[in-house]
Design an enzyme around this catalytic site. Structure first.
Site, short mmCIF file in Angstrom:
data_model
loop_
_atom_site.label_atom_id
_atom_site.label_comp_id
_atom_site.label_asym_id
_atom_site.label_seq_id
_atom_site.Cartn_x
_atom_site.Cartn_y
_atom_site.Cartn_z
N ASP A 1 0.85 -1.19 0.00
CA ASP A 1 0.00 0.00 0.00
C ASP A 1 0.88 1.24 0.00
O ASP A 1 1.54 1.53 0.99
CB ASP A 1 -0.90 -0.05 1.25
N ASP B 1 -3.98 3.97 2.61
CA ASP B 1 -5.44 3.79 2.79
C ASP B 1 -5.79 2.37 3.22
O ASP B 1 -6.97 2.02 3.34
CB ASP B 1 -6.21 4.19 1.52
N ASP C 1 -1.94 -1.14 -3.85
CA ASP C 1 -2.29 -0.39 -5.06
C ASP C 1 -1.20 -0.55 -6.12
O ASP C 1 -0.14 -1.12 -5.87
CB ASP C 1 -2.53 1.08 -4.72
N ASP D 1 -5.31 -10.14 -15.71
CA ASP D 1 -6.38 -11.08 -15.38
C ASP D 1 -7.67 -10.50 -15.94
O ASP D 1 -8.00 -9.33 -15.67
CB ASP D 1 -6.46 -11.16 -13.85
N ASP E 1 -10.08 -15.62 -16.69
CA ASP E 1 -10.83 -16.11 -15.54
C ASP E 1 -12.01 -16.98 -15.96
O ASP E 1 -12.72 -16.67 -16.92
CB ASP E 1 -11.38 -14.87 -14.80
N GLU F 1 -8.14 -20.28 -16.87
CA GLU F 1 -8.56 -20.98 -15.66
C GLU F 1 -9.65 -21.96 -16.08
O GLU F 1 -10.76 -21.56 -16.43
CB GLU F 1 -9.12 -19.97 -14.65
N HIS G 1 -4.62 -16.90 -5.24
CA HIS G 1 -5.50 -16.07 -4.38
C HIS G 1 -6.79 -16.80 -3.99
O HIS G 1 -7.56 -16.30 -3.18
CB HIS G 1 -5.84 -14.78 -5.12
N ASP G 2 -7.06 -17.95 -4.59
CA ASP G 2 -8.26 -18.73 -4.24
C ASP G 2 -7.91 -19.97 -3.41
O ASP G 2 -8.81 -20.63 -2.89
CB ASP G 2 -8.96 -19.26 -5.51
C1 GLC Z 1 -12.01 -17.19 -10.51
C2 GLC Z 1 -11.19 -16.28 -9.64
C3 GLC Z 1 -11.90 -16.07 -8.35
C4 GLC Z 1 -13.23 -15.43 -8.62
C5 GLC Z 1 -14.04 -16.22 -9.65
C6 GLC Z 1 -15.18 -15.42 -10.18
O1 GLC Z 1 -12.15 -18.43 -9.97
O2 GLC Z 1 -9.90 -16.79 -9.50
O3 GLC Z 1 -11.17 -15.32 -7.44
O4 GLC Z 1 -13.97 -15.34 -7.45
O5 GLC Z 1 -13.26 -16.61 -10.75
O6 GLC Z 1 -14.75 -14.45 -11.08
#
Ligand code: GLC
Length: 538
Positions: free
Chosen positions: A21, A25, A29, A98, A194, A245, A309-310
């Site tokens: 950051d 805030d 970023d 992404d 995605d 993905e 991140h998931d």
């Molecule tokens: C993908 C992303 C995830 C998101 C989902 C909906 O799985 O990696 O973080 O919530 O798509 O866009």
């Protein structure tokens, strides 16, 4: 096999809101990413995957886009983004964006129009029906949301705030391709696409036999035509790479996305490991690796990752984040960088960051977890039990702020972080890692450097010698007359591994190991807990 830069690359994923950051805030970023580019470059990664930073009401952390052509205020401005791209390129690195094209935010002007009346020209840009079928979405008990104004239901694969676009509509597709060109013309190096397996929907939405098995959301007929069109109209005109993905695919299905002669995508993330293995299952993992290799090798390209991140941080989910954290993090890194496919590093993985347990649901932010929590509580379940059942795989395990140093909030922000920092930041942080020559960080740096210097790590054929071994994973990579042997003792106790005759015949030279000395007796390798070695066989 055709050699390409993206096969040789190491990708570093930046979840910018939790990275750094720059303005206090509490939210990371793009300026923060710029300030830390030297850090990523020093590690050696050459491609950055930036999580979505488009304008968004941020219900699903940017995966609900309300304007594809603008940058989210929290992240910065278009100018900052352009500076970021420039600075990435100046360092000889590349940037992939992404992009979410399966759905938009319900605040996107297209959806606002679409829902405004049944005869609005954009009505058909989304999916509207008089009656829902029995499908679940990823995040809610029904994939359909009733809209009172027009008395119909719209379809959403994720949250109700993320309506799915109707890919059948050619206008939608052309708008999306135009937008993709907008970003590519700015000079980016590719896309992470995605939820790309979800674009096509089955004719008539028949009920599912088991609504809880949501694999019906993906890989429906028509999908590959869309991807080929996308390639033809967009991707093939640029020197880029695309990684999709791709949920719920077997290797045979997966190949259809990435086979080089099909002209769709370059690489995929499949989720066989993450979906099937809440925790480490060595034999299954080996089967999965071998199966994907057998089907894809020489035809299409794979990725290697165990967290993002998931998905909960790998050292917590698949390794040992306690007494062997450092060894275990290095072992997992060794494995991901030596199995066939392009390795992805999720920010913080390179210092062995761990998952987290917050004591209250209020400390969590993940919409998937929070919705599930509400659903279970509504069934009358015990709140504490529900919380505990959801903690291990909560997406927030990976979303806590990057731990830069041992100052308050791990040096991530001078304000109040949008999500709590993992309390272990005093011990696990970048500053510490950079001061310790045996840190996970320097080991990753070494792995990446090895990949740059040794094409065998990228293009070498793969052979597993331990398919039925529960602890030791030993495999070779071979390219021309170069032969490497990787031996991993993925477990909390020591194990001896006796080399089979075909491998014992070679002389061995150690390329890299995560213990300072090597213990072996003839052809018996004494492997300590979570020990990893790479040998050159001569
Ligand atoms: C993908 C992303 C995830 C998101 C989902 C909906 O799985 O990696 O973080 O919530 O798509 O866009």
């Amino acid at each position: 096999m055709k050699r390409t830069w993206w096969k040789e690359a190491v990708v570093y994923q930046v979840y910018w809101r939790s990275f750094y950051d720059s303005d206090g805030d509490g939210v990371g970023d793009l300026q923060g990413v710029i300030e830390k580019l030297d850090y990523i470059q020093h590690l050696g990664a050459d491609v950055i995957w930036l999580n979505p930073c488009y304008e968004s009401p941020d219900k699903d952390n940017g995966y609900d886009i309300s304007n594809y052509y603008a940058i989210m205020e929290k992240a910065g401005t278009m100018k900052t983004w352009e500076t970021l791209l420039d600075e990435v390129h100046k360092r000889g690195m590349k940037l992939i964006m992404d992009l979410v094209v399966n759905h938009t935010s319900d605040q996107h002007p297209w959806f606002i129009e679409s829902r405004s009346s049944r005869d609005n020209p954009k009505r058909d840009w989304y999916i509207w029906r008089d009656k829902p079928n029995n499908w679940r979405s990823y995040f809610t008990p029904s994939a359909w949301e009733y809209d009172e104004l027009t008395g119909q239901y719209y379809f959403h694969s994720f949250a109700a705030e993320q309506p799915d676009l109707n890919w059948k509509n050619p206008e939608v597709r052309q708008e999306i391709y135009k937008m993709m060109r907008f970003w590519l013309d700015k000079g980016i190096d590719g896309f992470r696409l995605d939820a790309i397996a979800l674009l096509a929907k089955p004719e008539g939405f028949p009920d599912a036999a088991d609504p809880n098995d949501i694999c019906y959301l993906a890989n429906n007929p028509g999908l590959h035509e869309y991807l080929r069109e996308m390639h033809e109209q967009v991707f093939r005109h640029y020197d880029i790479f695309t990684v999709g993905e791709v949920a719920f695919v077997s290797p045979e299905e997966g190949l259809k996305y990435v086979a080089e002669d099909r002209r769709e995508l370059n690489m995929l993330f499949h989720f066989q490991v993450c979906d099937e293995m809440p925790s480490w299952e060595p034999l299954r993992f080996k089967q999965i690796q071998k199966h994907w290799y057998d089907v894809l090798w020489g035809k299409g390209w794979n990725s290697q990752f165990l967290n993002n991140h998931d998905h909960t941080r790998q050292v917590t989910r698949y390794g040992n984040d306690k007494e062997y954290r450092v060894e275990s993090a290095k072992l997992l890194g060794t494995m991901l960088h030596t199995l066939p496919g392009t390795p992805y590093i999720y920010q913080g993985e390179e210092i062995g960051m761990t998952g987290v347990r917050f004591s209250s649901i209020d400390d969590y932010n993940d919409i998937a977890m929070k919705n599930k929590y509400k659903e279970e509580i509504a069934k009358g379940k015990d709140p504490q039990e529900v919380l505990e059942s959801l903690q291990p795989l909560s997406r927030d395990n990976s979303r806590t702020p990057m731990q830069w140093d041992d100052s308050p909030n791990a040096g991530f922000t001078t304000g109040t972080p949008w999500i709590k920092v993992n309390p272990n930041y005093k011990e696990i942080n970048v500053k510490q890692a950079l001061q310790d020559k045996n840190s996970v960080y320097y080991y990753y740096q070494k792995l990446i450097q090895l990949r740059k210097e040794n094409p065998v790590m990228v293009y070498g054929t793969f052979c597993d010698y331990t398919e039925n071994e529960p602890y030791i994973y030993a495999y070779t990579r071979e390219l021309d007359d170069v032969r490497w042997l990787i031996v991993l003792n993925h477990c909390d106790h020591a194990n001896d591994y006796e080399l089979p005759g075909s491998l014992a015949a070679y002389k061995r030279e150690v390329v890299l190991g995560n213990y300072l000395d090597i213990q072996e007796n003839g052809n018996v390798l004494h492997m300590r807990p979570h020990e990893a070695r790479i040998y050159r066989l001569i």
